[in-house]
Design an enzyme around this catalytic site. Structure first.
Site, PDB file in Angstrom:
ATOM      1  CG  ASP A  52       3.423  56.048  41.894  1.00  0.00           C
ATOM      2  OD1 ASP A  52       2.991  54.901  41.778  1.00  0.00           O
ATOM      3  OD2 ASP A  52       2.822  56.918  42.567  1.00  0.00           O
TER       4      ASP A  52
ATOM      5  CE  LYS B 162       4.722  53.094  45.701  1.00  0.00           C
ATOM      6  NZ  LYS B 162       3.799  54.117  46.236  1.00  0.00           N
TER       7      LYS B 162
ATOM      8  CG  PHE C 153       2.626  56.343  50.723  1.00  0.00           C
ATOM      9  CD1 PHE C 153       2.304  56.988  49.540  1.00  0.00           C
ATOM     10  CD2 PHE C 153       3.443  56.992  51.640  1.00  0.00           C
ATOM     11  CE1 PHE C 153       2.778  58.265  49.276  1.00  0.00           C
ATOM     12  CE2 PHE C 153       3.925  58.274  51.368  1.00  0.00           C
ATOM     13  CZ  PHE C 153       3.585  58.903  50.193  1.00  0.00           C
ATOM     14  CB  VAL C 154       7.752  53.127  50.493  1.00  0.00           C
ATOM     15  CG1 VAL C 154       7.251  51.737  50.152  1.00  0.00           C
ATOM     16  CG2 VAL C 154       8.091  53.889  49.227  1.00  0.00           C
TER      17      VAL C 154
ATOM     18  NE  ARG D 233      11.014  65.492  52.243  1.00  0.00           N
ATOM     19  CZ  ARG D 233      10.425  65.221  51.080  1.00  0.00           C
ATOM     20  NH1 ARG D 233      10.833  64.225  50.337  1.00  0.00           N
ATOM     21  NH2 ARG D 233       9.423  65.966  50.647  1.00  0.00           N
TER      22      ARG D 233
HETATM   23  P1  IMP Z   1       5.016  59.698  39.377  1.00  0.00           P
HETATM   24  O1  IMP Z   1       5.093  60.974  38.623  1.00  0.00           O
HETATM   25  O2  IMP Z   1       3.593  59.281  39.659  1.00  0.00           O
HETATM   26  O3  IMP Z   1       5.825  58.570  38.777  1.00  0.00           O
HETATM   27  O4  IMP Z   1       5.518  60.045  40.795  1.00  0.00           O
HETATM   28  C1  IMP Z   1       6.744  59.801  41.256  1.00  0.00           C
HETATM   29  C2  IMP Z   1       6.922  60.629  42.518  1.00  0.00           C
HETATM   30  O5  IMP Z   1       5.816  60.470  43.433  1.00  0.00           O
HETATM   31  C3  IMP Z   1       8.129  60.113  43.250  1.00  0.00           C
HETATM   32  O6  IMP Z   1       9.286  60.787  42.817  1.00  0.00           O
HETATM   33  C4  IMP Z   1       7.779  60.425  44.680  1.00  0.00           C
HETATM   34  O7  IMP Z   1       8.189  61.730  44.983  1.00  0.00           O
HETATM   35  C5  IMP Z   1       6.278  60.359  44.754  1.00  0.00           C
HETATM   36  N1  IMP Z   1       5.828  59.070  45.315  1.00  0.00           N
HETATM   37  C6  IMP Z   1       5.207  58.063  44.664  1.00  0.00           C
HETATM   38  N2  IMP Z   1       4.957  57.032  45.479  1.00  0.00           N
HETATM   39  C7  IMP Z   1       5.451  57.389  46.693  1.00  0.00           C
HETATM   40  C8  IMP Z   1       5.532  56.707  47.977  1.00  0.00           C
HETATM   41  O8  IMP Z   1       5.095  55.559  48.171  1.00  0.00           O
HETATM   42  N3  IMP Z   1       6.133  57.405  48.971  1.00  0.00           N
HETATM   43  C9  IMP Z   1       6.643  58.646  48.810  1.00  0.00           C
HETATM   44  N4  IMP Z   1       6.604  59.312  47.634  1.00  0.00           N
HETATM   45  C10 IMP Z   1       6.012  58.685  46.593  1.00  0.00           C
END
Ligand code: IMP
Ligand code: MG
Length: 181
Positions: free
Chosen positions: A107, A135, A156-157, A169
């Site tokens: 993300d 994403k 959001f998924v 989950r």
């Molecule tokens: P990052 O550090 O922002 O890249 O976050 C990644 C983490 O955020 C992922 O491993 C997920 O646990 C959580 N995350 C990000 N987007 C979503 C979503 O749409 N649904 C559920 N978890 C998400």
């Protein structure tokens, strides 16, 4: 009387069949890398289902990797650069090994960036990343995955290991949460 939460439905985005097919292709790509003493590090909690299916697909492609887990959590505003903390560290030896980090969603990139640095700092020979969903729209840190399941819309998924407030989950597919109000 307590207000009941707004009715929600989950609209399927990727079916379990699509996920299984894509994972088999990812496993083939990983197996083709001819990894030395491979170690899979799954990032908890969100990747547990993906990792479980991926390692079984890897077995089908002739790989016999060791599996470990790191439990990471982001604190603070994820949109403004929160801090990543280790809630449970890897216990396997990492020195000299080819490591593949497995996570559910890339993300902002903070989590994967942190995980890659952590594994590199422990002396891995190489560090690759395999993520199920990308994403790209929300990236803040310049980090890339070597193996990607699907491009993900900026929504959001849930499901297939991923949650919204600890729910969903268990779903065998990936979907978008829709509020019906
Ligand atoms: P990052 O550090 O922002 O890249 O976050 C990644 C983490 O955020 C992922 O491993 C997920 O646990 C959580 N995350 C990000 N987007 C979503 C979503 O749409 N649904 C559920 N978890 C998400
Ligand atoms: Mg996660």
């Amino acid at each position: 009387m307590a207000e009941s939460p707004a009715a929600e439905t989950v609209e399927p985005l990727f079916s379990s069949q699509e996920i299984a097919r894509r994972i088999d292709a990812l496993a083939g790509d990983i197996a083709a890398c001819d990894l030395h003493d491979p170690l899979i590090v799954a990032v908890l909690k969100g990747s547990f289902m993906f990792a479980a299916d991926l390692i079984r697909a890897l077995h089908g492609h002739g790989l016999t990797p060791e599996i470990d887990f790191v439990f990471l959590a982001s604190y603070g505003e994820s949109t403004t650069g929160g801090e990543v903390k280790i809630l449970r560290d890897v216990t396997s030896a990492i020195e000299g090994r080819d490591v593949v980090i497995v996570d559910d969603i890339l993300d902002t990139g903070q989590t994967l960036d942190f995980a890659k640095s952590l594994i590199k700092s422990r002396g891995a020979r190489s560090v690759r990343a395999c993520i199920l969903l990308d994403k790209t729209a929300r990236r803040q840190v310049d980090v890339t995955a070597d193996f990607t399941g699907f491009a993900c819309p900026d929504k959001f998924v849930v499901g297939y290991g991923m949650d919204l407030g600890h729910r969903y989950r268990e779903l065998p597919f990936i979907g978008l949460v829709k509020s019906e109000d």
